[in-house]
Design an enzyme around this catalytic site. Structure first.
Site, PDB file in Angstrom:
ATOM      1  N   HIS A  64       0.862  -1.190   0.000  1.00 48.87           N
ATOM      2  CA  HIS A  64       0.000   0.000   0.000  1.00 48.87           C
ATOM      3  C   HIS A  64       0.896   1.238   0.000  1.00 48.87           C
ATOM      4  O   HIS A  64       0.750   2.097  -0.848  1.00 48.87           O
ATOM      5  CB  HIS A  64      -0.956  -0.015   1.200  1.00 48.87           C
ATOM      6  CG  HIS A  64      -1.888   1.177   1.243  1.00 48.87           C
ATOM      7  ND1 HIS A  64      -3.039   1.215   1.975  1.00 48.87           N
ATOM      8  CD2 HIS A  64      -1.817   2.391   0.646  1.00 48.87           C
ATOM      9  CE1 HIS A  64      -3.656   2.397   1.810  1.00 48.87           C
ATOM     10  NE2 HIS A  64      -2.924   3.115   1.021  1.00 48.87           N
ATOM     11  N   GLU A 118       0.687   7.808  -3.615  1.00 51.43           N
ATOM     12  CA  GLU A 118       1.565   7.435  -2.491  1.00 51.43           C
ATOM     13  C   GLU A 118       2.831   8.290  -2.479  1.00 51.43           C
ATOM     14  O   GLU A 118       3.297   8.716  -1.425  1.00 51.43           O
ATOM     15  CB  GLU A 118       1.898   5.939  -2.534  1.00 51.43           C
ATOM     16  CG  GLU A 118       0.680   5.035  -2.289  1.00 51.43           C
ATOM     17  CD  GLU A 118       0.016   5.285  -0.934  1.00 51.43           C
ATOM     18  OE1 GLU A 118       0.717   5.330   0.092  1.00 51.43           O
ATOM     19  OE2 GLU A 118      -1.227   5.455  -0.902  1.00 51.43           O
ATOM     20  N   HIS A 122       3.021  10.784   0.615  1.00 48.34           N
ATOM     21  CA  HIS A 122       3.970  10.291   1.625  1.00 48.34           C
ATOM     22  C   HIS A 122       5.434  10.411   1.196  1.00 48.34           C
ATOM     23  O   HIS A 122       6.275  10.874   1.957  1.00 48.34           O
ATOM     24  CB  HIS A 122       3.658   8.822   1.946  1.00 48.34           C
ATOM     25  CG  HIS A 122       2.279   8.603   2.490  1.00 48.34           C
ATOM     26  ND1 HIS A 122       1.922   8.930   3.779  1.00 48.34           N
ATOM     27  CD2 HIS A 122       1.153   8.099   1.912  1.00 48.34           C
ATOM     28  CE1 HIS A 122       0.640   8.632   3.977  1.00 48.34           C
ATOM     29  NE2 HIS A 122       0.141   8.128   2.864  1.00 48.34           N
TER      30      HIS A 122
HETATM   31  P1  5GP Z   1      -7.543   5.596   6.929  1.00 48.75           P
HETATM   32  O1  5GP Z   1      -8.235   6.807   7.399  1.00 48.75           O
HETATM   33  O2  5GP Z   1      -8.232   4.854   5.836  1.00 48.75           O
HETATM   34  O3  5GP Z   1      -6.936   4.747   8.004  1.00 48.75           O
HETATM   35  O4  5GP Z   1      -6.243   6.159   6.197  1.00 48.75           O
HETATM   36  C1  5GP Z   1      -6.329   6.952   5.061  1.00 48.75           C
HETATM   37  C2  5GP Z   1      -4.952   7.327   4.646  1.00 48.75           C
HETATM   38  O5  5GP Z   1      -4.349   8.226   5.604  1.00 48.75           O
HETATM   39  C3  5GP Z   1      -3.946   6.186   4.566  1.00 48.75           C
HETATM   40  O6  5GP Z   1      -4.029   5.459   3.408  1.00 48.75           O
HETATM   41  C4  5GP Z   1      -2.658   6.929   4.675  1.00 48.75           C
HETATM   42  O7  5GP Z   1      -2.348   7.577   3.464  1.00 48.75           O
HETATM   43  C5  5GP Z   1      -2.976   7.944   5.726  1.00 48.75           C
HETATM   44  N1  5GP Z   1      -2.720   7.434   7.078  1.00 48.75           N
HETATM   45  C6  5GP Z   1      -3.622   6.886   7.946  1.00 48.75           C
HETATM   46  N2  5GP Z   1      -3.036   6.567   9.103  1.00 48.75           N
HETATM   47  C7  5GP Z   1      -1.740   6.921   8.990  1.00 48.75           C
HETATM   48  C8  5GP Z   1      -0.640   6.864   9.875  1.00 48.75           C
HETATM   49  O8  5GP Z   1      -0.713   6.423  11.032  1.00 48.75           O
HETATM   50  N3  5GP Z   1       0.538   7.337   9.408  1.00 48.75           N
HETATM   51  C9  5GP Z   1       0.674   7.845   8.161  1.00 48.75           C
HETATM   52  N4  5GP Z   1       1.881   8.273   7.773  1.00 48.75           N
HETATM   53  N5  5GP Z   1      -0.349   7.923   7.301  1.00 48.75           N
HETATM   54  C10 5GP Z   1      -1.538   7.472   7.712  1.00 48.75           C
HETATM   55  P1  5GP Z   2      -4.276   6.587   1.192  1.00 51.27           P
HETATM   56  O1  5GP Z   2      -5.369   5.833   1.812  1.00 51.27           O
HETATM   57  O2  5GP Z   2      -2.957   5.921   0.997  1.00 51.27           O
HETATM   58  O3  5GP Z   2      -4.208   8.040   1.462  1.00 51.27           O
HETATM   59  O4  5GP Z   2      -4.895   6.677  -0.246  1.00 51.27           O
HETATM   60  C1  5GP Z   2      -5.130   5.624  -1.039  1.00 51.27           C
HETATM   61  C2  5GP Z   2      -5.588   6.242  -2.347  1.00 51.27           C
HETATM   62  O5  5GP Z   2      -5.145   5.425  -3.378  1.00 51.27           O
HETATM   63  C3  5GP Z   2      -7.085   6.344  -2.435  1.00 51.27           C
HETATM   64  O6  5GP Z   2      -7.408   7.505  -3.155  1.00 51.27           O
HETATM   65  C4  5GP Z   2      -7.458   5.119  -3.206  1.00 51.27           C
HETATM   66  O7  5GP Z   2      -8.591   5.286  -4.000  1.00 51.27           O
HETATM   67  C5  5GP Z   2      -6.241   4.939  -4.081  1.00 51.27           C
HETATM   68  N1  5GP Z   2      -5.972   3.521  -4.379  1.00 51.27           N
HETATM   69  C6  5GP Z   2      -5.774   3.042  -5.610  1.00 51.27           C
HETATM   70  N2  5GP Z   2      -5.573   1.724  -5.551  1.00 51.27           N
HETATM   71  C7  5GP Z   2      -5.637   1.359  -4.263  1.00 51.27           C
HETATM   72  C8  5GP Z   2      -5.503   0.119  -3.596  1.00 51.27           C
HETATM   73  O8  5GP Z   2      -5.293  -0.941  -4.180  1.00 51.27           O
HETATM   74  N3  5GP Z   2      -5.617   0.141  -2.245  1.00 51.27           N
HETATM   75  C9  5GP Z   2      -5.839   1.291  -1.555  1.00 51.27           C
HETATM   76  N4  5GP Z   2      -5.923   1.225  -0.224  1.00 51.27           N
HETATM   77  N5  5GP Z   2      -5.994   2.479  -2.155  1.00 51.27           N
HETATM   78  C10 5GP Z   2      -5.880   2.513  -3.499  1.00 51.27           C
END
Ligand code: 5GP
Ligand code: 5GP
Length: 229
Positions: A64, A118, A122
């Protein structure tokens, strides 16, 4: 008089020096989370998924992201708009990325949009340590080195739709990698808690795994499903 001047000087040093350090460290980070997703758990939710344009990925964990983080649990994001994702810098890695970092979001894509997201969210925050090519290469290396599916199956934990104890899942990954993982769960279409993502921690120079300084929040059940893919 001299004593007063020295005292004033010392006091200003005490006040100024830490704020200089704070200013530089607030733009940096302490460690990385290396996060891998189980495709079966991305796809069997109510929202479902779309296979990449290159076809159904292997039944294996996929990358991821590699996420710079602070020890207090917060994290920097979108750090440098002047360094957009540039696939020409990673052309030697793209075929491995399609296999190891497949996208499952809809609509179907090649993966570029996921990698771009990503990197921009990040990766741009860890440029003091690794450049764009190193960001993706390091992630691919970590995926191979951690071999999560191998760790689980060696312990008899298979992606067969059965439920396994969270403790046995954690224990098998710890036994194989040497480090305690954080397990994130989501819910399948019927609402059962299942193994979704595995977090391992990496030192700030991106040279190897470490014990996590802090874990994310969230909770799985004591028994969680490991769906097939
Ligand atoms: P979710 O809210 O689905 O847990 O996370 C959404 C997105 O926020 C993740 O895919 C990632 O990009 C970022 N994110 C969530 N939790 C963390 C964390 O603990 N550390 C970092 N660096 N990014 C995070
Ligand atoms: P994060 O949660 O890392 O901030 O964001 C993930 C982003 O990448 C979201 O906008 C999601 O739609 C996109 N994405 C594309 N492919 C994938 C996948 O295979 N897994 C996840 N978790 N996110 C994906």
């Amino acid at each position: 008089m001299k004593l007063l001047q020295v005292t004033v000087c010392l006091i200003s040093l005490i006040l100024v020096v830490p704020s200089v350090f704070a200013a530089s460290s607030s733009e940096d980070f302490d460690f990385f989370y290396f996060v891998q997703q189980w495709p079966g758990s991305y796809c069997d939710t109510q929202k479902s998924c779309c296979y990449p344009t290159s076809g159904k990925p292997a039944a294996d964990f996929g990358i991821h992201g590699l996420w710079p983080n602070y020890k207090d649990g917060t994290y920097p994001s979108n750090c440098d708009a002047t360094k957009p994702f540039d696939s020409s810098t990673i052309s030697d890695l793209v075929s491995s990325m399609k296999r190891n970092w497949p996208t499952l979001a809809c609509p179907s894509g090649s993966g570029e949009a996921f990698w771009e997201h990503e990197w921009e969210k990040h990766g741009t925050c860890s440029q003091s340590v690794i450049n764009q090519h190193e960001y993706f290469q390091t992630s691919l290396g970590l995926k191979q080195k951690t071999n999560l599916l191998g760790a689980l199956t060696k312990a008899g934990i298979n992606p067969d739709g059965n439920s396994y104890s969270l403790e046995s899942i954690r224990g098998s990954i710890k036994a194989s990698t040497g480090f305690t993982p954080w397990i994130e769960c989501n819910r399948d279409g019927s609402g059962n808690s299942q193994l979704y993502q595995v977090y391992l921690c990496v030192d700030r120079s991106a040279s190897g795994l470490i014990e996590c300084p802090v874990f994310p929040h969230g909770k799985c059940g004591a028994q969680i499903e490991f769906p097939s893919f």
